[in-house]
Design a protein around this motif. Structure first.
Motif, PDB file in Angstrom:
ATOM      1  N   LEU A  30     -45.837 -48.430  50.658  1.00 48.87           N
ATOM      2  CA  LEU A  30     -44.606 -47.329  50.410  1.00 48.87           C
ATOM      3  C   LEU A  30     -44.043 -47.256  51.758  1.00 48.87           C
ATOM      4  O   LEU A  30     -42.497 -47.005  51.410  1.00 48.87           O
ATOM      5  CB  LEU A  30     -46.162 -45.703  50.515  1.00 48.87           C
ATOM      6  N   THR A  34     -39.678 -47.905  51.716  1.00 45.29           N
ATOM      7  CA  THR A  34     -39.103 -46.916  51.942  1.00 45.29           C
ATOM      8  C   THR A  34     -37.997 -46.556  52.756  1.00 45.29           C
ATOM      9  O   THR A  34     -36.556 -46.893  52.734  1.00 45.29           O
ATOM     10  CB  THR A  34     -39.627 -45.682  51.754  1.00 45.29           C
ATOM     11  N   ILE A  98     -41.865 -52.457  46.806  1.00 40.55           N
ATOM     12  CA  ILE A  98     -41.535 -51.397  46.376  1.00 40.55           C
ATOM     13  C   ILE A  98     -39.938 -51.261  47.242  1.00 40.55           C
ATOM     14  O   ILE A  98     -39.142 -50.176  46.456  1.00 40.55           O
ATOM     15  CB  ILE A  98     -42.428 -50.812  47.720  1.00 40.55           C
ATOM     16  N   SER A 101     -37.407 -51.412  44.054  1.00 40.11           N
ATOM     17  CA  SER A 101     -38.195 -50.290  43.504  1.00 40.11           C
ATOM     18  C   SER A 101     -37.235 -48.447  44.000  1.00 40.11           C
ATOM     19  O   SER A 101     -36.627 -47.990  43.207  1.00 40.11           O
ATOM     20  CB  SER A 101     -39.547 -49.665  43.355  1.00 40.11           C
ATOM     21  N   VAL A 102     -37.470 -48.516  45.120  1.00 44.83           N
ATOM     22  CA  VAL A 102     -37.194 -47.261  45.654  1.00 44.83           C
ATOM     23  C   VAL A 102     -35.817 -47.159  45.765  1.00 44.83           C
ATOM     24  O   VAL A 102     -35.409 -46.622  45.738  1.00 44.83           O
ATOM     25  CB  VAL A 102     -37.753 -47.132  47.041  1.00 44.83           C
ATOM     26  N   LEU A 133     -34.772 -38.736  48.015  1.00 43.78           N
ATOM     27  CA  LEU A 133     -36.068 -39.515  48.301  1.00 43.78           C
ATOM     28  C   LEU A 133     -37.134 -38.752  46.968  1.00 43.78           C
ATOM     29  O   LEU A 133     -37.528 -39.643  45.705  1.00 43.78           O
ATOM     30  CB  LEU A 133     -37.028 -39.363  49.509  1.00 43.78           C
ATOM     31  N   PHE A 137     -38.073 -40.981  43.991  1.00 43.61           N
ATOM     32  CA  PHE A 137     -40.228 -41.788  43.868  1.00 43.61           C
ATOM     33  C   PHE A 137     -39.946 -41.448  41.894  1.00 43.61           C
ATOM     34  O   PHE A 137     -40.426 -41.868  41.733  1.00 43.61           O
ATOM     35  CB  PHE A 137     -40.806 -40.642  44.868  1.00 43.61           C
ATOM     36  N   LYS A 138     -39.466 -39.692  41.816  1.00 37.64           N
ATOM     37  CA  LYS A 138     -39.630 -39.687  39.965  1.00 37.64           C
ATOM     38  C   LYS A 138     -38.678 -40.607  39.451  1.00 37.64           C
ATOM     39  O   LYS A 138     -39.711 -41.688  38.237  1.00 37.64           O
ATOM     40  CB  LYS A 138     -38.996 -38.618  39.518  1.00 37.64           C
ATOM     41  N   LEU A 141     -41.062 -44.142  39.310  1.00 37.66           N
ATOM     42  CA  LEU A 141     -42.196 -44.336  38.817  1.00 37.66           C
ATOM     43  C   LEU A 141     -42.990 -45.315  38.641  1.00 37.66           C
ATOM     44  O   LEU A 141     -43.717 -46.162  38.663  1.00 37.66           O
ATOM     45  CB  LEU A 141     -42.728 -43.101  38.616  1.00 37.66           C
ATOM     46  N   LEU A 144     -43.189 -48.507  40.653  1.00 39.83           N
ATOM     47  CA  LEU A 144     -44.158 -48.044  41.708  1.00 39.83           C
ATOM     48  C   LEU A 144     -45.356 -47.613  41.209  1.00 39.83           C
ATOM     49  O   LEU A 144     -46.657 -48.778  41.679  1.00 39.83           O
ATOM     50  CB  LEU A 144     -43.726 -46.562  42.078  1.00 39.83           C
TER      51      LEU A 144
END
Length: 213
Positions: A30, A34, A98, A101-102, A133, A137-138, A141, A144
């Motif tokens: 993570l 990020t 990740i 995705s981010v 951020l 992240f929401k 989600l 993730l």
């Protein structure tokens, strides 16, 4: 099951190592993911190229190759066990997915959010960490959550380098008992104990976030 009763200590030991490796890899991936997502979106060409190179390389190299590289090559320079080698490889590999995705989550946030935060006196770093951020992240989600479940399943890679994980112990039990079917059935059930609750938790969080929007 007689086999499980006889070898329960090995199974639970492997289960513990699998959980530990997954938790370490989750936190590390993570953070790294990020970081490299932000690099990919950097306005500085070199940093963006560095971020893209990291993500594309790790996404397109098999996890087994990365794991063996750390176990057979890096371990000759920096002493590390099979557990450490596998966990490091798992962290790096997962971080690339990740990062994507981010990055997608950040791009989905209206650019006005950043502009508004900057206009209110926040620095770029503050605006990104406090405004963009959390929303990214929401949005990310569901993706993730899938990566988290994949990470747990991919932790079985530790078995190839003596990582003491669940699959490694299952291999030992299968070799000792000559009951391959039951050994791997038990291993599969242990993985389900980890992944099924995660699936339901992620599903609940997604529904909860959708209702709160």
């Amino acid at each position: 099951m007689t086999l499980f009763n006889h070898y329960s200590a090995l199974f639970f030991s492997g289960f513990g190592y699998t959980i530990l490796a997954s938790l370490i890899a989750l936190v590390a991936s993570l953070i790294l993911g990020t970081f490299f997502a932000l690099l990919q979106l950097s306005k500085k060409r070199f940093l963006a190229m560095l971020g893209n190179a990291y993500v594309q390389f790790l996404r397109n190299v098999p996890l087994l190759i990365i794991t063996l590289f750390f176990y057979l090559a890096v371990a000759k320079v920096i002493k590390m066990t099979g557990f450490v080698s596998g966990t490091v490889a798992l962290s790096l590999y997962t971080s690339a997915f990740i990062a994507e995705s981010v990055r997608a989550g950040i791009l989905a946030i209206d650019h006005g959010q950043m502009e508004g935060a900057l206009a209110n006196g926040l620095s770029y770093g503050q605006a990104m960490s406090r405004v963009v951020l959390p929303q990214a992240f929401k949005v990310a989600l569901p993706s993730l959550g899938n990566q988290l479940i994949n990470l747990v399943k991919n932790s079985s890679i530790l078995a190839f380098v003596g990582g003491l994980d669940l699959m490694y112990q299952g291999n030992l039990v299968a070799a000792s008992s000559f009951d391959t079917f039951t050994s791997y059935l038990v291993v599969g059930l242990f993985y389900l104990v980890l992944t099924l609750p995660l699936s339901y938790v992620m599903q609940y969080l997604e529904e909860h976030l959708q209702e709160s929007r």
